[in-house]
Design a protein around this motif. Structure first.
Motif, PDB file in Angstrom:
ATOM      1  N   HIS A 346      43.604  40.927  41.138  1.00 17.66           N
ATOM      2  CA  HIS A 346      43.643  39.948  40.446  1.00 17.66           C
ATOM      3  C   HIS A 346      45.261  39.641  40.605  1.00 17.66           C
ATOM      4  CE1 HIS A 346      45.035  37.728  36.410  1.00 17.66           C
ATOM      5  NE2 HIS A 346      43.814  37.366  36.685  1.00 17.66           N
ATOM      6  N   HIS A 347      45.295  38.242  40.890  1.00 17.24           N
ATOM      7  CA  HIS A 347      46.607  37.620  41.110  1.00 17.24           C
ATOM      8  C   HIS A 347      47.645  37.210  39.995  1.00 17.24           C
ATOM      9  CE1 HIS A 347      43.970  36.777  44.812  1.00 17.24           C
ATOM     10  NE2 HIS A 347      44.654  37.474  45.092  1.00 17.24           N
ATOM     11  N   GLY A 348      47.257  37.817  38.832  1.00 17.51           N
ATOM     12  CA  GLY A 348      48.270  37.734  37.864  1.00 17.51           C
ATOM     13  C   GLY A 348      48.463  36.389  37.412  1.00 17.51           C
ATOM     14  N   ALA A 349      49.909  35.989  37.284  1.00 19.33           N
ATOM     15  CA  ALA A 349      50.177  34.670  36.839  1.00 19.33           C
ATOM     16  C   ALA A 349      49.675  33.597  37.673  1.00 19.33           C
ATOM     17  CB  ALA A 349      51.597  34.674  36.643  1.00 19.33           C
ATOM     18  N   ARG A 350      49.553  33.809  39.136  1.00 18.39           N
ATOM     19  CA  ARG A 350      48.977  32.831  39.817  1.00 18.39           C
ATOM     20  C   ARG A 350      47.580  32.388  39.365  1.00 18.39           C
ATOM     21  NH1 ARG A 350      52.649  35.582  43.053  1.00 18.39           N
ATOM     22  NH2 ARG A 350      54.220  34.427  44.163  1.00 18.39           N
ATOM     23  N   ASP A 351      46.848  33.527  39.357  1.00 12.67           N
ATOM     24  CA  ASP A 351      45.214  33.082  38.794  1.00 12.67           C
ATOM     25  C   ASP A 351      45.549  32.583  37.189  1.00 12.67           C
ATOM     26  OD1 ASP A 351      44.331  34.109  41.084  1.00 12.67           O
ATOM     27  OD2 ASP A 351      43.560  36.075  39.994  1.00 12.67           O
ATOM     28  N   ASP A 352      46.197  32.999  36.599  1.00  9.47           N
ATOM     29  CA  ASP A 352      46.523  32.125  35.125  1.00  9.47           C
ATOM     30  C   ASP A 352      46.883  30.780  35.423  1.00  9.47           C
ATOM     31  OD1 ASP A 352      45.571  34.165  33.576  1.00  9.47           O
ATOM     32  OD2 ASP A 352      47.784  34.979  33.302  1.00  9.47           O
ATOM     33  N   ALA A 353      47.677  30.435  36.303  1.00 11.99           N
ATOM     34  CA  ALA A 353      48.228  28.907  36.721  1.00 11.99           C
ATOM     35  C   ALA A 353      46.880  28.270  37.095  1.00 11.99           C
ATOM     36  CB  ALA A 353      49.388  29.129  37.610  1.00 11.99           C
ATOM     37  N   GLN A 354      46.331  28.765  38.109  1.00  8.90           N
ATOM     38  CA  GLN A 354      45.074  27.958  38.312  1.00  8.90           C
ATOM     39  C   GLN A 354      44.196  27.756  37.172  1.00  8.90           C
ATOM     40  OE1 GLN A 354      41.128  29.658  40.645  1.00  8.90           O
ATOM     41  NE2 GLN A 354      42.705  29.298  42.058  1.00  8.90           N
ATOM     42  N   LEU A 355      43.999  28.745  36.206  1.00  7.68           N
ATOM     43  CA  LEU A 355      43.180  28.379  34.975  1.00  7.68           C
ATOM     44  C   LEU A 355      43.967  27.367  34.315  1.00  7.68           C
ATOM     45  CD1 LEU A 355      40.897  29.217  33.222  1.00  7.68           C
ATOM     46  CD2 LEU A 355      42.116  30.972  32.342  1.00  7.68           C
ATOM     47  N   GLY A 356      45.225  27.423  34.114  1.00  7.86           N
ATOM     48  CA  GLY A 356      46.049  26.403  33.322  1.00  7.86           C
ATOM     49  C   GLY A 356      45.579  25.046  33.827  1.00  7.86           C
TER      50      GLY A 356
END
Length: 366
Positions: A346-356
């Motif tokens: 899981h790529h942490g904040a980068r995956d959250d940015a994609q979700l954002g």
């Protein structure tokens, strides 16, 4: 010994009852003895691939229970099982896309082992090129776990139209060369991931350009990996609980700090398990991926939620148990090292940015 084996192989249940899960227990009981032996684990994975359910076919929750249960026994074992089972599912999904005039998909000979290699990395590029009636692969693919031990793999490669597509490849072809990776990690030591080089290797297309990443099964597979992460955290939590019980038996009752940590571990894991169960049910009833909410956005929520739960469980247990078991308890230390590395998928904040970005477009349930 028998009591410990029974505790190790207790299933991680999302929806099933213990009695309903029991027909699936024989492979789980074989995992502790096979742990650390890649050949034995691959044989168990092949057996599982012949009988365990595939995602999206009505028993997704059971599949994720099985993956989580393997990870709760040994994280690295789940890292062997998951890609083989994912490959079997991808081949079944691709078979449903074949139309008249297209080449037949590769068969699945009994006992064949499969991997899935879809990562990209700097300095490595794999190109798919038409060669008469065939497609051949040339170039390099990074992060190919256990490539030298596998028979076949599903591999993504760049295509002449500027996209990427998936292909089934025979890893025993003479044009395939597996590098010996310089694996210095303390986690997943029996499952090194290295670069594989391809030279004029024939490949069977699966689904066409863009199909691999756009199919619902891509998201389903990503959530299956999260089930493995969660199972690993359950194993860590069980170690913690067992240590507190052993201490109490020796006259050292857990203090309020330890009990508070165990309570938080319990509610953290329970919430993540309930989310996984809900996602599995929605996959099977067809309500996931409805207009306004993509399957991939939900996969990112599931993966991010589970990854955060795993990180919190690790933090709580490590801070409460201290250095001694990390230094002297080999099984516990291995479990921690394996899980800490595995959850880095899981790529942490980068995956959250994609979700954002998806959320900003309205791809959200709220």
């Amino acid at each position: 010994m028998e009591e410990r084996l029974q505790a190790e192989t207790t299933p991680v249940l999302l929806e099933s009852t213990a009695a309903g899960f029991s027909p699936w227990s024989p492979i789980l009981r074989a995992v502790p003895e096979a742990a650390g032996d890649v050949t034995a684990l691959l044989a168990l994975a092949v057996e599982a691939g012949e009988t365990w359910p595939r995602p999206g076919e009505g028993r997704t929750s059971l599949l994720w229970e099985l993956l989580a249960s393997v990870a709760a026994i040994d994280v690295a074992a789940a890292r062997v099982f998951e890609p083989h089972l994912d490959a079997i599912a991808i081949l079944a999904q691709a078979a449903r896309t074949v139309t008249a005039g297209q080449p037949a998909l590769p068969g699945q000979p009994r006992g064949a082992t499969w991997g899935v290699f879809a990562a990209e990395g700097p300095g490595a590029r794999l190109q798919a090129t038409p060669d008469g009636a065939m497609v051949v692969l040339n170039g390099a693919k990074p992060w190919c776990s256990l490539a030298a031990s596998l028979d076949s793999a599903i591999i993504t490669a760049h295509t002449d139209d500027g996209g990427r597509a998936a292909f089934a490849v025979d890893l025993r072809h003479p044009g395939v060369e597996c590098e010996e990776p310089a694996w210095v990690a303390r986690g997943l030591r029996e499952i090194p991931s290295g670069t594989v080089h391809f030279r004029q290797v024939p490949a069977t297309p699966l689904g066409g350009t863009g199909w691999y990443h756009s199919r619902p099964g891509f998201a389903w597979g990503g959530m299956g990996v999260a089930a493995c992460w969660l199972g690993g955290a359950v194993g860590v939590a069980r170690d913690f609980r067992a240590a507190l019980l052993a201490g109490a038996d020796g006259g050292r009752e857990p203090d309020q700090v330890a009990l508070a940590a165990l309570g938080e571990v319990d509610r953290t894991l329970t919430a993540a398990m309930q989310y996984l169960a809900r996602a599995a049910a929605r996959i099977d009833d067809g309500s996931l991926g409805t207009p306004g909410q993509s399957t991939w956005s939900e996969a990112q929520r599931v993966r991010g939620t589970v990854a955060a739960a795993v990180e919190r469980v690790l933090q709580l247990v490590l801070s409460n148990r201290g250095p001694a078991p990390l230094a002297f308890d080999e099984r516990y230390a291995k479990r921690i090292a394996d899980l800490e590395l595995y959850v880095r998928q899981h790529h942490g904040a980068r995956d959250d940015a994609q979700l954002g970005r998806l959320t900003l477009k309205g791809d959200c349930p709220w």
